[in-house]
Enzyme design. Structure first.
Site, PDB file in Angstrom:
ATOM      1  N   CYS A  52      -6.738   0.357  11.208  1.00 25.01           N
ATOM      2  CA  CYS A  52      -6.205  -0.816  10.499  1.00 25.01           C
ATOM      3  C   CYS A  52      -4.686  -0.691  10.372  1.00 25.01           C
ATOM      4  O   CYS A  52      -4.158   0.364  10.018  1.00 25.01           O
ATOM      5  CB  CYS A  52      -6.846  -0.929   9.123  1.00 25.01           C
ATOM      6  N   CYS A  61      -2.818   0.576   2.893  1.00 26.93           N
ATOM      7  CA  CYS A  61      -3.492   0.785   1.596  1.00 26.93           C
ATOM      8  C   CYS A  61      -3.700   2.294   1.396  1.00 26.93           C
ATOM      9  O   CYS A  61      -4.418   2.935   2.178  1.00 26.93           O
ATOM     10  CB  CYS A  61      -4.823   0.040   1.567  1.00 26.93           C
ATOM     11  N   CYS A  73      -7.144   4.150   1.540  1.00 22.14           N
ATOM     12  CA  CYS A  73      -8.159   3.752   2.521  1.00 22.14           C
ATOM     13  C   CYS A  73      -8.317   4.699   3.712  1.00 22.14           C
ATOM     14  O   CYS A  73      -7.351   5.018   4.408  1.00 22.14           O
ATOM     15  CB  CYS A  73      -7.863   2.345   3.027  1.00 22.14           C
ATOM     16  N   CYS A 131     -23.347  -7.507   3.294  1.00 24.39           N
ATOM     17  CA  CYS A 131     -21.884  -7.629   3.266  1.00 24.39           C
ATOM     18  C   CYS A 131     -21.283  -6.910   4.469  1.00 24.39           C
ATOM     19  O   CYS A 131     -21.529  -5.712   4.653  1.00 24.39           O
ATOM     20  CB  CYS A 131     -21.315  -6.974   2.010  1.00 24.39           C
ATOM     21  N   CYS A 188     -22.103 -12.082   3.146  1.00 20.99           N
ATOM     22  CA  CYS A 188     -20.760 -11.847   2.591  1.00 20.99           C
ATOM     23  C   CYS A 188     -19.925 -11.177   3.674  1.00 20.99           C
ATOM     24  O   CYS A 188     -20.450 -10.371   4.446  1.00 20.99           O
ATOM     25  CB  CYS A 188     -20.858 -10.933   1.368  1.00 20.99           C
ATOM     26  N   CYS A 217     -15.951 -13.021  -4.231  1.00 20.38           N
ATOM     27  CA  CYS A 217     -16.212 -11.656  -4.676  1.00 20.38           C
ATOM     28  C   CYS A 217     -14.846 -10.975  -4.732  1.00 20.38           C
ATOM     29  O   CYS A 217     -14.184 -10.832  -3.703  1.00 20.38           O
ATOM     30  CB  CYS A 217     -17.133 -10.966  -3.660  1.00 20.38           C
ATOM     31  N   ARG A 234     -20.324  -5.436  -9.987  1.00 22.99           N
ATOM     32  CA  ARG A 234     -20.918  -4.429  -9.084  1.00 22.99           C
ATOM     33  C   ARG A 234     -20.298  -3.056  -9.287  1.00 22.99           C
ATOM     34  O   ARG A 234     -19.074  -2.887  -9.157  1.00 22.99           O
ATOM     35  CB  ARG A 234     -20.791  -4.871  -7.622  1.00 22.99           C
TER      36      ARG A 234
HETATM   37  N1  SAM Z   1      -9.791  -4.813   5.390  1.00 29.38           N
HETATM   38  C1  SAM Z   1     -10.317  -5.696   4.454  1.00 29.38           C
HETATM   39  C2  SAM Z   1      -9.491  -5.785   3.209  1.00 29.38           C
HETATM   40  O1  SAM Z   1      -8.823  -4.812   2.854  1.00 29.38           O
HETATM   41  O2  SAM Z   1      -9.511  -6.836   2.558  1.00 29.38           O
HETATM   42  C3  SAM Z   1     -11.761  -5.426   4.097  1.00 29.38           C
HETATM   43  C4  SAM Z   1     -12.275  -4.017   3.913  1.00 29.38           C
HETATM   44  S1  SAM Z   1     -11.551  -3.050   2.616  1.00 29.38           S
HETATM   45  C5  SAM Z   1     -12.137  -1.457   3.034  1.00 29.38           C
HETATM   46  C6  SAM Z   1     -12.422  -3.519   1.172  1.00 29.38           C
HETATM   47  C7  SAM Z   1     -12.117  -2.843  -0.138  1.00 29.38           C
HETATM   48  O3  SAM Z   1     -12.685  -1.552  -0.189  1.00 29.38           O
HETATM   49  C8  SAM Z   1     -10.672  -2.609  -0.501  1.00 29.38           C
HETATM   50  O4  SAM Z   1     -10.041  -3.756  -0.979  1.00 29.38           O
HETATM   51  C9  SAM Z   1     -10.807  -1.574  -1.612  1.00 29.38           C
HETATM   52  O5  SAM Z   1     -10.911  -2.208  -2.870  1.00 29.38           O
HETATM   53  C10 SAM Z   1     -12.117  -0.852  -1.271  1.00 29.38           C
HETATM   54  N2  SAM Z   1     -11.865   0.551  -0.887  1.00 29.38           N
HETATM   55  C11 SAM Z   1     -11.378   0.992   0.296  1.00 29.38           C
HETATM   56  N3  SAM Z   1     -11.238   2.339   0.295  1.00 29.38           N
HETATM   57  C12 SAM Z   1     -11.649   2.769  -0.927  1.00 29.38           C
HETATM   58  C13 SAM Z   1     -11.714   4.054  -1.538  1.00 29.38           C
HETATM   59  N4  SAM Z   1     -11.320   5.148  -0.909  1.00 29.38           N
HETATM   60  N5  SAM Z   1     -12.196   4.137  -2.802  1.00 29.38           N
HETATM   61  C14 SAM Z   1     -12.590   3.017  -3.452  1.00 29.38           C
HETATM   62  N6  SAM Z   1     -12.532   1.776  -2.914  1.00 29.38           N
HETATM   63  C15 SAM Z   1     -12.058   1.637  -1.681  1.00 29.38           C
HETATM   64 FE1  SF4 Z   2      -7.145  -2.002   6.208  1.00 31.45          FE
HETATM   65 FE2  SF4 Z   2      -8.358  -0.389   4.508  1.00 31.45          FE
HETATM   66 FE3  SF4 Z   2      -6.357  -1.888   3.670  1.00 31.45          FE
HETATM   67 FE4  SF4 Z   2      -8.707  -3.063   4.326  1.00 31.45          FE
HETATM   68  S1  SF4 Z   2      -8.347  -1.625   2.640  1.00 31.45           S
HETATM   69  S2  SF4 Z   2      -6.649  -3.739   4.895  1.00 31.45           S
HETATM   70  S3  SF4 Z   2      -9.357  -1.706   5.983  1.00 31.45           S
HETATM   71  S4  SF4 Z   2      -6.214  -0.232   5.203  1.00 31.45           S
END
Ligand code: SAM
Ligand code: SF4
Ligand code: DTB
Length: 340
Positions: free
Chosen positions: A51, A55, A58, A95, A126, A186, A258
């Site tokens: 990606c 973030c 992530c 989802c 979802c 959501c 959730r």
């Molecule tokens: N890429 C898309 C986005 O960011 O909108 C969808 C997938 S993203 C992985 C969805 C959500 O997963 C993120 O917004 C975050 O809140 C949650 N998430 C990701 N990594 C996480 C982690 N290590 N611990 C807890 N929540 C996490």
């Molecule tokens: Fe990409 Fe992870 Fe951020 Fe979603 S949460 S935009 S998968 S880096």
């Protein structure tokens, strides 16, 4: 008229003695939901890793060496197989998540096809694909997408310490686009990013003061992923997490809350307190997107101990179809005790 939550109101919730807060949350919960029922969703990562976003929590960001296995968009057959498994094991919502900043135009016809086919199986659908534009949202809605997940993650002020490649305003715009297209929303956040209590309050204020509150609010506890900048974050104190759940229930009384990422690091008692405080939904199945989630059997055991039973949606025909306990060791006993 919908209440607007001020910082003062929200602070007075967080300042309450723990049991007063939990009692108020449980009262609110009972006014709006059956306290012995739980909504069950299953997650599938349909596109994993690489990606472009940054973030800091992530595992799927290309910027950090987290060692996850990358995967381009899954084939329809594989997605439908997972959806079928999810349905057979009692999930009512499927989802699908993609590690994208946003979906590209060329993938839209395929995404529409996925939604149509999963929907045909009688499950709620979802997706979480990052930011979407108006036309994409409308197309997904027309294909049958029930919910779109897009999290605010934290307060506007703390956000800049977590993500720099997408603005908070862009997130709010995506939420509006989802609503304007007619989909259910959501949206939630993560606890444990290094935010302070006021950031938690402000996240909940943002969510509860939206023109229409999200139908689903995932509250994630940070999963500390090795290789990300947050791998050494401090643990979240379980009672602080339970307080957040309780405040969410009071501030978003009609939303499904959730208990999302991080359950593998919570014992049964912490999870039970979260349900007591008003959480009434979980991700079910041993995998989230890339990280572990509790094994199904362990969740069924917990449901049994707490007399929780799945909240079936109206479109599903038989309960047996939904909760296929044949595959679990304690099938008969669970079936009997849960009163199903
Ligand atoms: N890429 C898309 C986005 O960011 O909108 C969808 C997938 S993203 C992985 C969805 C959500 O997963 C993120 O917004 C975050 O809140 C949650 N998430 C990701 N990594 C996480 C982690 N290590 N611990 C807890 N929540 C996490
Ligand atoms: Fe990409 Fe992870 Fe951020 Fe979603 S949460 S935009 S998968 S880096
Ligand atoms: C949400 O708020 N949590 C889910 C779902 N929405 C998409 C994702 C949790 C991801 C946890 C880390 C992983 O499995 O990669």
């Amino acid at each position: 008229m919908k209440k607007t939550w001020t910082l003062e109101d929200t602070k007075s919730l967080f300042d309450k003695p723990f049991f007063d807060l939990i009692f108020e949350a449980q009262k609110k919960h009972r006014e709006n939901f059956d306290p012995n029922k739980i909504q069950i969703s299953t997650l599938l990562s349909i596109k994993t890793g690489s990606c472009p976003e940054d973030c800091k929590y992530c595992p799927q960001s290309a910027r950090y060496k987290t060692g996850i296995k990358k995967q381009s968009l899954l084939e329809l057959k594989q997605i439908l197989k997972s959806a079928k498994n999810a349905k057979e094991s009692g999930s009512t919502r499927f989802c699908m998540g993609a590690a994208w900043k946003n979906p590209s135009e060329k993938d839209m016809p395929y995404l529409e096809k996925i939604v149509k086919e999963v929907k045909k199986m009688g499950m709620e659908t979802c997706m979480t694909l990052g930011s979407i534009n108006n036309a994409q949202a409308k197309r997904l809605f027309n294909a049958g997408l029930d919910f779109y997940n897009h999290n605010l993650d934290t307060s506007e002020n703390f956000y800049k310490h977590v993500i720099t490649t997408r603005t908070y305003q862009e997130r709010l715009t995506t939420l509006k686009i989802v609503r304007d297209a007619g989909m259910k929303l959501c949206s939630g956040g993560i606890i444990g990013l290094g935010e302070n209590i006021q950031d938690r309050m402000k996240l909940l204020m943002q969510l509860s003061n939206l023109p229409k509150q999200p139908e689903s609010v995932p509250i994630n506890m940070l999963i500390k992923i090795k290789g990300t900048p947050m791998e050494n974050n401090l643990n979240v104190e379980p009672f602080d997490f339970i307080r957040v759940i309780a405040a969410t229930r009071i501030m978003l009384p009609k939303s499904y809350i959730r208990l999302s990422a991080g359950r593998t690091d919570m014992n049964d008692q912490t999870q039970a307190m979260c349900f007591m405080a008003g959480a009434n939904s979980i991700f079910y199945g041993c995998k989230l997107l890339t990280s572990n989630n509790p094994e199904k059997e362990s969740d069924l055991r917990l449901f049994k101990k707490l007399n929780l039973s799945p909240n079936y949606n109206q479109t599903n025909t038989t309960r047996e179809n939904n909760l296929n306990l044949k595959n679990t060791k304690f099938n008969q006993e669970q079936y009997y005790n849960a009163g199903i």
